[in-house]
Enzyme design. Structure first.
Site, PDB file in Angstrom:
ATOM      1  N   CYS A   5       0.808   5.337   3.157  1.00 54.10           N
ATOM      2  CA  CYS A   5       1.279   5.619   4.359  1.00 54.10           C
ATOM      3  C   CYS A   5       2.912   5.441   4.054  1.00 54.10           C
ATOM      4  CB  CYS A   5       1.197   4.929   5.638  1.00 54.10           C
ATOM      5  SG  CYS A   5      -0.602   5.137   6.297  1.00 54.10           S
TER       6      CYS A   5
ATOM      7  N   GLU B 212     -15.360  30.354  -4.461  1.00 57.72           N
ATOM      8  CA  GLU B 212     -15.107  28.950  -4.684  1.00 57.72           C
ATOM      9  C   GLU B 212     -15.673  28.475  -5.989  1.00 57.72           C
ATOM     10  OE1 GLU B 212     -14.540  25.389  -4.624  1.00 57.72           O
ATOM     11  OE2 GLU B 212     -13.866  26.399  -2.967  1.00 57.72           O
TER      12      GLU B 212
ATOM     13  N   CYS C 230      -1.081  22.570   2.093  1.00 55.26           N
ATOM     14  CA  CYS C 230      -0.856  21.190   2.318  1.00 55.26           C
ATOM     15  C   CYS C 230       0.538  20.646   1.549  1.00 55.26           C
ATOM     16  CB  CYS C 230      -1.898  20.212   2.055  1.00 55.26           C
ATOM     17  SG  CYS C 230      -2.560  20.038   0.351  1.00 55.26           S
TER      18      CYS C 230
ATOM     19  N   GLN D 112     -11.435  18.937   5.972  1.00 57.22           N
ATOM     20  CA  GLN D 112     -10.081  18.468   6.363  1.00 57.22           C
ATOM     21  C   GLN D 112     -10.600  17.034   6.962  1.00 57.22           C
ATOM     22  OE1 GLN D 112      -6.916  19.491   6.792  1.00 57.22           O
ATOM     23  NE2 GLN D 112      -7.407  21.446   5.811  1.00 57.22           N
TER      24      GLN D 112
ATOM     25  N   CYS E 167       0.891  -1.172   0.160  1.00 55.36           N
ATOM     26  CA  CYS E 167      -0.118   0.000  -0.017  1.00 55.36           C
ATOM     27  C   CYS E 167       1.084   1.280  -0.036  1.00 55.36           C
ATOM     28  CB  CYS E 167      -0.822   0.117   1.207  1.00 55.36           C
ATOM     29  SG  CYS E 167      -1.838   1.638   1.307  1.00 55.36           S
TER      30      CYS E 167
ATOM     31  N   TYR F 190     -10.743  30.148  -2.393  1.00 50.09           N
ATOM     32  CA  TYR F 190     -10.771  28.592  -2.211  1.00 50.09           C
ATOM     33  C   TYR F 190     -11.534  28.164  -0.928  1.00 50.09           C
ATOM     34  CZ  TYR F 190      -6.879  29.442  -5.268  1.00 50.09           C
ATOM     35  OH  TYR F 190      -6.034  29.941  -6.497  1.00 50.09           O
TER      36      TYR F 190
ATOM     37  N   CYS G 134      -8.125  -0.769   7.375  1.00 52.14           N
ATOM     38  CA  CYS G 134      -7.118   0.556   7.082  1.00 52.14           C
ATOM     39  C   CYS G 134      -6.800   1.070   8.559  1.00 52.14           C
ATOM     40  CB  CYS G 134      -7.489   1.707   5.968  1.00 52.14           C
ATOM     41  SG  CYS G 134      -6.452   3.140   5.956  1.00 52.14           S
TER      42      CYS G 134
END
Length: 463
Positions: free
Chosen positions: A95, A326, A420, A273, A92, A302, A186
């Site tokens: 992570c 937006e 981010c 979030q 996977c 945004y 998960c």
């Protein structure tokens, strides 16, 4: 006469063997560490700085290699056993840092942010990545009666998980691949997502299935993408379904998210979030950074469902004005619903780069009441001024030069930039610097434990 042989060509470097013994150096942006083999850079996953590893080459380019550490010859003291059985080389790709302790993960992320700021923006700044706590009663804070069911540190936080589906089997994408790793659980998913049982069901005809839960209200939605006749299995708890790309019968299902006592409606798979503590922490951090005053004008770019718009509107009061911008139609509808009790807040739909040039702010003569218009004249007797405050939370690609230049010309007091992606944030901070804006404060938050991702807040003032 003998012909000249021409310029001598350097021989191409020979392909390295499939397995390399490497001394691992510093961390790099993207969940890698940097090593070298015969002068070529090797980006190594599943390794930590200072380790000696045996790595399998996964990709070769002219300038660098990619590799997975498959054997640890000399381990870092920061190395831990990955809690997830699906994490590791070739498995996977969700992570990046499960093999590092949580404090080490935060140090690695801080090092990446510092390097990007200095290299791209010329800003030398020491960064601390702050833990994002779970709000009381929403996560691994001990509210579960069965202690064995509590997620461990750094786990159980992701309230929105998009799974891939192939031939009815659910999984997550492998790193830099369209292949999926079939999973039945998960560990970073919020318990409310896992309770649906998505991974343990068959989904014939589906290509992706997103499980969405509100950690504050318990609302659940499943967003399904795939063939029109894709079958939906019976899940372990009641959910509301959205079929992406298909006509929705009735209103689009939504989850309600509570922040500071205010409810926000977020429809379908709209942006919010994913860590339960991120929205309240970021809202508070933005307010602290901007310090809004009564009667001020603010712009929220945004703006999504209106998280920052609402909090700013409460602070500037009835005599102030906050305009959110937006592009997503459903998000605009959600934002207008969420701001319906705040007449000083408005939302404009459109691409930020297209809406910004049309915004005009005025203050009516003889009153402090602020007003905004797009593309038209001002109220009679008004004077024009810029926005006192601007907050922007763009997608991973960042704002870009055009938007930065317009913001730099519009804002008069402070700018708060939520990001981010450290690389695009640093690029845009360099653009702001060219326009005379300087970095006043910088914070970073571990809103995505076990992954390479980090949430940042940069506050700028006119230099």
């Amino acid at each position: 006469m003998t012909e000249s042989p021409g310029p001598r060509k350097e021989p191409e470097p020979a392909d390295p063997p499939g397995l390399l013994d490497l001394e691992v150096g510093k961390v790099a942006n993207g969940g890698f560490c940097v090593a070298r083999h015969e002068g070529r850079v090797v980006f190594v996953r599943h390794a930590l700085p200072g380790e000696r590893v045996r790595a399998r080459v996964t990709e070769r380019t002219k300038n660098f290699l990619r590799a997975d550490a498959v054997e640890i010859l000399s381990a870092s003291p920061d190395r831990v056993q990955a809690p997830c059985p699906f994490a590791g080389p070739g498995r996977c790709g969700g992570c990046d840092w499960q093999h590092a302790s949580l404090p080490a993960q935060r140090r690695l992320k801080a090092a990446v942010v510092e390097e990007q700021l200095e290299r791209v923006a010329g800003i030398k700044r020491q960064v601390t990545v702050e833990e994002v706590p779970f709000p009381e009663g929403t996560g691994d804070t001990g509210d579960t009666e069965n202690a064995e069911a509590r997620p461990g540190p750094g786990l159980g936080w992701r309230t929105r998980v998009q799974f891939a589906a192939v031939d009815g089997t659910i999984g997550l994408r492998r790193h830099r691949s369209h292949d999926i790793e079939p999973i039945d659980e998960c560990l970073i998913a919020h318990p409310g997502v896992e309770e649906m049982g998505i991974e343990r069901k068959r989904w014939p005809g589906a290509t992706s299935v997103e499980g969405i839960v509100s950690a504050t209200t318990g609302d659940r939605v499943v967003s399904l993408k795939g063939r029109r006749n894709a079958r939906v299995p019976r899940l372990d708890v009641p959910v509301r379904l959205v079929r992406k790309g298909a006509p929705q019968q009735g209103p689009v299902p939504y989850v309600r998210e509570e922040v500071s006592g205010r409810l926000f409606q977020v429809s379908g798979s709209g942006f919010w979030q994913v860590h339960p503590g991120a929205a309240p922490l970021l809202a508070e951090a933005v307010l602290d950074a901007l310090a809004p005053r009564l009667g001020e004008i603010a712009v929220d770019l945004y703006c999504g469902a209106g998280l920052f718009t609402a909090h700013l509107a409460e602070r500037v009061g009835p005599e102030g004005l906050v305009v959110g911008v937006e592009s997503d139609g459903q998000a605009v509808r959600d934002a207008k619903h969420n701001l319906r009790d705040l007449p000083q807040a408005a939302v404009e739909r459109g691409q930020v780069e297209e809406v910004l040039p049309t915004l005009e702010f005025g203050v009516a003569a003889g009153t402090e009441r602020t007003q905004a218009k797009r593309g038209g004249g001002h109220h009679r007797g008004s004077r024009v001024r810029g926005a006192d405050l601007v907050v922007l939370d763009p997608p991973r690609a960042g704002a870009g030069r055009e938007v930065v230049e317009r913001i730099a010309a519009l804002a008069t007091r402070k700018i708060a930039y939520v990001s981010c992606d450290p690389a695009t944030l640093a690029r845009d901070l360099a653009y702001f610097g060219e326009r005379g804006w300087t970095l006043e404060s910088f914070r970073a938050f571990d809103a995505f434990p076990m992954t390479q991702h980090v949430e940042c807040l940069a506050t700028l003032v006119k230099g």
